[in-house]
Design a protein around this motif. Structure first.
Motif, PDB file in Angstrom:
ATOM      1  N   THR A 110       0.807  -1.225   0.000  1.00  0.00           N
ATOM      2  CA  THR A 110       0.000   0.000   0.000  1.00  0.00           C
ATOM      3  C   THR A 110       0.838   1.271   0.000  1.00  0.00           C
ATOM      4  OG1 THR A 110      -0.098   0.139   2.419  1.00  0.00           O
ATOM      5  CG2 THR A 110      -1.766  -1.214   1.303  1.00  0.00           C
ATOM      6  N   GLY A 111       2.107   1.173   0.382  1.00  0.00           N
ATOM      7  CA  GLY A 111       2.962   2.359   0.485  1.00  0.00           C
ATOM      8  C   GLY A 111       2.841   3.077   1.815  1.00  0.00           C
ATOM      9  N   ALA A 112       1.967   2.606   2.711  1.00  0.00           N
ATOM     10  CA  ALA A 112       1.740   3.261   3.992  1.00  0.00           C
ATOM     11  C   ALA A 112       2.991   3.197   4.863  1.00  0.00           C
ATOM     12  CB  ALA A 112       0.562   2.616   4.710  1.00  0.00           C
ATOM     13  N   LEU A 113       3.194   4.243   5.677  1.00  0.00           N
ATOM     14  CA  LEU A 113       4.370   4.351   6.535  1.00  0.00           C
ATOM     15  C   LEU A 113       3.985   4.255   8.006  1.00  0.00           C
ATOM     16  CD1 LEU A 113       6.301   7.316   4.848  1.00  0.00           C
ATOM     17  CD2 LEU A 113       6.528   4.861   4.397  1.00  0.00           C
ATOM     18  N   THR A 114       4.854   3.620   8.774  1.00  0.00           N
ATOM     19  CA  THR A 114       4.698   3.541  10.224  1.00  0.00           C
ATOM     20  C   THR A 114       6.038   3.867  10.865  1.00  0.00           C
ATOM     21  OG1 THR A 114       3.028   1.792  10.016  1.00  0.00           O
ATOM     22  CG2 THR A 114       4.055   2.081  12.177  1.00  0.00           C
ATOM     23  N   GLU A 115       6.075   4.872  11.747  1.00  0.00           N
ATOM     24  CA  GLU A 115       7.345   5.230  12.377  1.00  0.00           C
ATOM     25  C   GLU A 115       7.786   4.119  13.311  1.00  0.00           C
ATOM     26  OE1 GLU A 115       9.546   8.726  15.006  1.00  0.00           O
ATOM     27  OE2 GLU A 115       7.570   9.119  14.136  1.00  0.00           O
ATOM     28  N   THR A 116       9.059   3.716  13.154  1.00  0.00           N
ATOM     29  CA  THR A 116       9.575   2.612  13.962  1.00  0.00           C
ATOM     30  C   THR A 116      10.702   3.016  14.893  1.00  0.00           C
ATOM     31  OG1 THR A 116      10.906   1.995  12.028  1.00  0.00           O
ATOM     32  CG2 THR A 116       8.894   0.758  12.412  1.00  0.00           C
ATOM     33  N   GLY A 117      11.304   4.191  14.705  1.00  0.00           N
ATOM     34  CA  GLY A 117      12.384   4.596  15.589  1.00  0.00           C
ATOM     35  C   GLY A 117      13.076   5.843  15.110  1.00  0.00           C
ATOM     36  N   CYS A 118      13.961   6.398  15.946  1.00  0.00           N
ATOM     37  CA  CYS A 118      14.659   7.627  15.576  1.00  0.00           C
ATOM     38  C   CYS A 118      15.882   7.813  16.462  1.00  0.00           C
ATOM     39  CB  CYS A 118      13.744   8.841  15.700  1.00  0.00           C
ATOM     40  SG  CYS A 118      12.949   9.024  17.324  1.00  0.00           S
ATOM     41  N   PHE A 119      16.797   8.648  15.983  1.00  0.00           N
ATOM     42  CA  PHE A 119      17.976   9.036  16.743  1.00  0.00           C
ATOM     43  C   PHE A 119      18.138  10.547  16.682  1.00  0.00           C
ATOM     44  CE2 PHE A 119      19.155   4.622  15.676  1.00  0.00           C
ATOM     45  CZ  PHE A 119      19.469   4.156  16.953  1.00  0.00           C
ATOM     46  N   GLN A 120      18.639  11.106  17.781  1.00  0.00           N
ATOM     47  CA  GLN A 120      18.950  12.528  17.870  1.00  0.00           C
ATOM     48  C   GLN A 120      20.289  12.694  18.585  1.00  0.00           C
ATOM     49  OE1 GLN A 120      15.029  13.487  19.845  1.00  0.00           O
ATOM     50  NE2 GLN A 120      15.231  15.341  18.583  1.00  0.00           N
ATOM     51  N   GLU A 121      20.901  13.873  18.358  1.00  0.00           N
ATOM     52  CA  GLU A 121      22.126  14.183  19.093  1.00  0.00           C
ATOM     53  C   GLU A 121      21.815  14.343  20.574  1.00  0.00           C
ATOM     54  OE1 GLU A 121      25.648  17.604  19.239  1.00  0.00           O
ATOM     55  OE2 GLU A 121      23.852  17.933  18.027  1.00  0.00           O
ATOM     56  N   TYR A 122      20.797  15.141  20.887  1.00  0.00           N
ATOM     57  CA  TYR A 122      20.401  15.390  22.266  1.00  0.00           C
ATOM     58  C   TYR A 122      18.897  15.157  22.404  1.00  0.00           C
ATOM     59  CZ  TYR A 122      24.949  17.707  22.629  1.00  0.00           C
ATOM     60  OH  TYR A 122      26.289  17.982  22.608  1.00  0.00           O
ATOM     61  N   PRO A 123      18.480  13.910  22.606  1.00  0.00           N
ATOM     62  CA  PRO A 123      17.049  13.666  22.797  1.00  0.00           C
ATOM     63  C   PRO A 123      16.546  14.443  24.012  1.00  0.00           C
ATOM     64  CG  PRO A 123      18.243  11.609  22.489  1.00  0.00           C
ATOM     65  CD  PRO A 123      19.270  12.671  22.696  1.00  0.00           C
ATOM     66  N   PRO A 124      15.392  15.078  23.926  1.00  0.00           N
ATOM     67  CA  PRO A 124      14.865  15.795  25.098  1.00  0.00           C
ATOM     68  C   PRO A 124      14.552  14.832  26.228  1.00  0.00           C
ATOM     69  CG  PRO A 124      13.221  15.646  23.353  1.00  0.00           C
ATOM     70  CD  PRO A 124      14.499  15.162  22.764  1.00  0.00           C
ATOM     71  N   PHE A 125      14.569  15.360  27.459  1.00  0.00           N
ATOM     72  CA  PHE A 125      14.325  14.519  28.632  1.00  0.00           C
ATOM     73  C   PHE A 125      12.977  13.808  28.477  1.00  0.00           C
ATOM     74  CE2 PHE A 125      12.666  13.822  32.937  1.00  0.00           C
ATOM     75  CZ  PHE A 125      13.701  13.080  33.474  1.00  0.00           C
ATOM     76  N   GLY A 126      12.999  12.510  28.602  1.00  0.00           N
ATOM     77  CA  GLY A 126      11.781  11.728  28.473  1.00  0.00           C
ATOM     78  C   GLY A 126      11.421  11.395  27.042  1.00  0.00           C
ATOM     79  N   GLY A 127      12.215  11.863  26.054  1.00  0.00           N
ATOM     80  CA  GLY A 127      11.929  11.595  24.646  1.00  0.00           C
ATOM     81  C   GLY A 127      12.193  10.152  24.277  1.00  0.00           C
ATOM     82  N   ALA A 128      11.590   9.711  23.192  1.00  0.00           N
ATOM     83  CA  ALA A 128      11.673   8.307  22.794  1.00  0.00           C
ATOM     84  C   ALA A 128      12.823   8.016  21.837  1.00  0.00           C
ATOM     85  CB  ALA A 128      10.357   7.883  22.144  1.00  0.00           C
ATOM     86  N   CYS A 129      13.455   9.038  21.253  1.00  0.00           N
ATOM     87  CA  CYS A 129      14.549   8.800  20.315  1.00  0.00           C
ATOM     88  C   CYS A 129      15.805   8.368  21.058  1.00  0.00           C
ATOM     89  CB  CYS A 129      14.875  10.062  19.517  1.00  0.00           C
ATOM     90  SG  CYS A 129      13.636  10.533  18.308  1.00  0.00           S
ATOM     91  N   GLY A 130      16.574   7.507  20.434  1.00  0.00           N
ATOM     92  CA  GLY A 130      17.869   7.156  20.964  1.00  0.00           C
ATOM     93  C   GLY A 130      18.872   8.258  20.689  1.00  0.00           C
TER      94      GLY A 130
END
Length: 588
Positions: free
Chosen positions: A152-172
Motif C-alpha cells: 500500500t505504500g503506507a508508513l509507520t514510524e519505527t524509531g529515531c535518533f537525535q544528538e540530544y534527545p529531550p528529557f523523556g523523549g523516545a529517540c535514541g
C-alpha cells in the motif's frame, strides 16, 4: 480544423513538449492560491522540502516542514502519494506530522500524529528494497525511520535518533546533528548517511543498528549508538576531522556503493568519501574546492557554491546545481576506480534582453526566438566569462535530477525548469529547453516559487515547490509549432501538433494562440489571440491544424513585422501534459 486526413511521423525537433500535467492532475497544494489555484488540495505540505520515489514506482514521498519560531517548535510532516504507473498522476493517500495537524493551528486529526524527531523534515531517502523510508529532521537534529508497507505504500514510524534527545523523549542518542538536511542510502541498503549543514556527515551500519523503540535481544540498546561520523572540527572530538565540509546540503552515493559525495556550499567544495563495504564507515578521500588554498583539495574553477548533487545511473558523472551567479549547472567526470571528480563543463543562465518599450500596459515580445530554450539573442555571447554555454531559463538553481535511463538531466530553481540531453559517453549536456513563469524565451508554466527538489521516475518528473507548499507533476505531452510563419489573408495560422512516443494513449485536447498581456502589478497573463480547435494525435506522430488569428493580432501585424505569441496546449487528462510554446508570427 484539421488539415489533411492522415497522420505523419513527427519531424525532428517537434517530438512534443514537456510540461505540467493538466488541471488538478499536475499539482497538489496545501492551500491553493492565485499561483496554485488549479491544483488539487493536499494536506501536510507546508514547506515541502524534499521528495523521493519508491523503487517500485508506486509511491512518491515528500518531507515537509517549517523552522522553529519564538511562537513554537516548528512543524514537520511526511506525505505519502500513490502514483498511477500509466499517467504518472499523484493521489495523496496519507500524511504523518509532528503534531497531527497539516500545519494549521487547531486542525489536529488532519494528519496522523508521528512519534518524535520530525520537526522541519528536510531530507528523505527510500531504502533500495522499498522496505523503509528515512527522514532527516532539521530542527529536531534527527534521523527517523519508517517501515513501508510495500503493498500500500503506507508508513509507520519505527524509531529515531537525535544528538540530544529531550528529557523523556523516545529517540535514541547518536552522532546525528542539528540542521540535518540530507539523507542517502548505499545501493545494497546496508548503510545510511545523514548530512547536516553544521558540517557533519553521519554513518549508520543498518545491519547492526536498530531504530526500533524496543530492540530485539540480538541488537544493541538503541538508547545510545556510537555511530561513525566526519565533521568540520570533528564536532569537538566526537567525529573524525573533515576538510572543506562546512554547510553540507546534499549527499549522493555512487552506483557501486564505494563512494559518497557531499555538497558543502559554505566551503565552496564537493567532498569525496570512501565507504567501508562491511560497516558503512566513511573516510575522506579528497575534495574539489573553489580557489583551493592548498593541495589538500583539488582546485575548482567552475564549482563555487554547490547546492544539490545528482549522480548519473552509469556512475560516470555527478551534476552540481551550483548557485554561482544565480544559476550554473556543472558537469563533473567521475573516476570509477579512485572516485575522484574533475570538472567537465557547465551551462549558465543567459540574461534576457531588456524588454521592449511598448508605451502601454499591454503588448507582447517581438523577438525571433521560438522558445527552444537554447537560442541566443543578438548582443549576447554564446559562452559566459567562465566558459560555460549559456541557455535561457536557468534561475537560482536549487535542484537537479537525472532520468532513470541517463539520457536527460533536469535542473530547476525559482519558477523555472530546464531539460538537457545528456551524452552518455562523456556526460556533456546539450539542448537546454525550458519552462518558466517569467522568461518569455521559454515555454510557459505557472508562477510556482522555488522548486526545492526533484525526483525522476519513468517518463515523469516530480518536484516540490517549497514556498508554494505544493508538489508538481511533469510529463511529456503534445507540442505545437507554426508550419508557415505568418497569417494568410483569411487569418489562418497553420500549426503542427506533435505527440511524443512516450504518451502511449496519444495526445488530445485543445490548441489555440495566446498573447502575453502585461500588467502594472503582478505577473503578465495570457489572453486568447486566436480561435481554438480540438486535436487528437497518435503517439509518435504529428498532424496539421488551423486556428484563426484574432482581429487584434492581424491589426498588430500590420503595424509591426513580427509578433511573439504562445501556442497553448490544454490536454485532456491522461493524454499528456499541457504546454505553452513561444512562437514568432510574421507578417506576410
Amino acid at each position: 480544423m484539421v488539415v489533411g486526413s492522415g497522420l505523419v511521423a513527427a519531424p525532428a525537433g517537434a517530438q512534443g513538449a514537456f510540461g505540467l500535467l493538466p488541471g488538478g492532475t499536475g499539482c497538489v497544494a496545501q492551500n491553493p492560491s492565485s499561483e496554485t489555484g488549479s491544483c488539487a488540495h493536499g494536506h501536510g505540505l507546508s514547506g515541502a522540502n524534499a521528495i523521493a520515489a519508491s523503487p517500485d514506482g508506486k509511491n512518491i514521498y515528500v518531507a515537509a516542514g517549517t523552522a522553529a519560531t519564538t511562537q513554537g517548535p516548528g512543524y514537520g510532516a511526511v506525505v505519502t502519494f500513490a502514483r498511477d504507473g500509466s499517467s504518472g498522476v499523484l493521489t495523496e493517500s496519507s500524511c504523518t506530522s509532528s503534531d497531527g495537524t497539516d500545519s494549521i493551528d487547531g486542525a489536529i486529526g488532519t494528519c496522523s500524529a508521528s512519534g518524535p524527531g520530525l520537526l522541519d523534515a528536510d531530507g528523505i531517502a527510500v531504502a533500495p528494497n522499498g522496505a523503509h523510508v528515512y527522514v532527516a529532521g532539521f530542527t529536531s537534529g534527527s534521523i527517523v525511520e519508517f517501515t513501508r508497507d510495500t503493498g500500500t505504500g503506507a508508513l509507520t514510524e519505527t524509531g529515531c535518533f537525535q544528538e540530544y534527545p529531550p528529557f523523556g523523549g523516545a529517540c535514541g542518542q547518536a552522532r546525528v546533528y542539528r540542521n540535518a538536511d540530507a539523507a542517502a542510502i548505499a545501493p545494497g541498503g546496508g548503510a545510511l548517511f545523514v548530512g547536516s549543514s553544521r558540517g557533519a556527515i553521519s554513518s549508520f551500519d543498518l545491519t547492526k543498528v536498530f531504530f526500533g523503540f524496543t530492540p530485539p535481544s540480538d541488537k544493541p540498546d538503541p538508547a545510545h549508538v556510537a555511530n561513525q561520523c566526519i565533521a568540520t572540527a570533528g564536532v569537538d572530538g566526537a567525529c573524525a576531522q573533515g576538510n572543506a565540509t562546512q554547510g553540507i546540503s546534499s549527499l549522493v552515493v555512487s552506483p557501486d556503493g564505494k563512494f559518497l559525495y557531499a555538497a558543502a556550499p559554505t566551503s565552496s567544495a564537493i567532498v569525496t568519501l570512501s565507504i567501508d563495504p562491511a560497516t558503512g564507515a566513511l573516510a575522506q578521500m579528497g575534495c574539489l574546492k573553489h580557489s583551493a588554498p592548498t593541495t589538500a583539495c583539488a582546485n575548482a574553477k567552475l564549482v563555487n557554491s554547490p547546492s544539490v548533487l545528482a549522480m548519473s545511473p552509469d556512475g560516470n558523472n555527478v551534476y552540481d546545481a551550483d548557485y554561482s551567479d544565480g544559476a550554473r549547472l556543472v558537469t563533473l567526470r567521475r573516476d570509477a576506480g579512485g572516485g575522484q571528480l574533475t570538472e567537465g563543463g557547465c551551462v549558465e543562465r543567459l540574461a534576457p534582453p531588456p524588454p521592449p518599450d511598448t508605451g502601454s500596459d499591454t503588448g507582447s515580445d517581438t523577438g525571433s526566438d521560438t522558445g527552444s530554450g537554447a537560442s541566443v539573442h543578438r548582443g549576447h555571447a554564446a559562452q559566459s566569462s567562465a566558459g560555460c554555454a549559456q541557455v535561457n531559463g536557468l534561475d537560482s538553481l536549487n535542484s537537479v535530477a537525472v532520468a532513470p535511463d541517463g539520457r536527460t538531466v533536469f535542473a530547476a530553481g525559482t519558477g523555472a525548469l530546464n531539460t538537457f540531453a545528456r551524452d552518455p559517453s562523456g556526460g556533456a549536456l546539450s539542448g537546454g529547453g525550458c519552462l518558466a513563469s517569467d522568461d518569455s524565451r521559454c515555454s510557459t508554466m505557472p508562477a510556482f516559487s522555488l522548486i526545492a527538489s526533484l525526483a525522476s521516475i519513468g517518463s515523469n518528473l516530480y518536484g516540490t515547490a517549497m514556498s508554494s507548499s505544493a508538489v508538481l507533476t511533469f510529463g511529456p505531452g503534445a507540442g505545437a509549432r507554426t508550419v508557415r510563419r505568418g497569417v494568410d489573408r483569411s487569418g489562418r495560422v497553420f500549426l503542427a501538433v506533435s505527440c511524443p512516443h512516450s504518451v502511449r494513449r496519444g495526445c488530445s485536447g485543445r490548441v489555440l494562440l495566446a498573447q502575453s498581456v502585461r500588467r502594472r502589478r503582478g505577473h503578465a497573463s495570457l489572453a486568447a489571440a486566436s480561435s481554438g480547435t480540438r486535436f487528437h494525435v497518435s503517439a509518435g506522430h504529428s498532424r496539421l491544424y488551423v486556428v484563426y488569428a484574432s482581429r487584434s493580432v492581424r491589426r498588430q501585424l500590420r503595424r509591426q513585422r513580427t509578433l511573439g505569441l504562445v501556442a497553448v496546449i490544454s490536454s485532456d487528462p491522461g493524454h499528456g501534459a499541457g504546454s505553452g510554446t513561444r512562437i514568432a508570427l510574421h507578417r506576410h
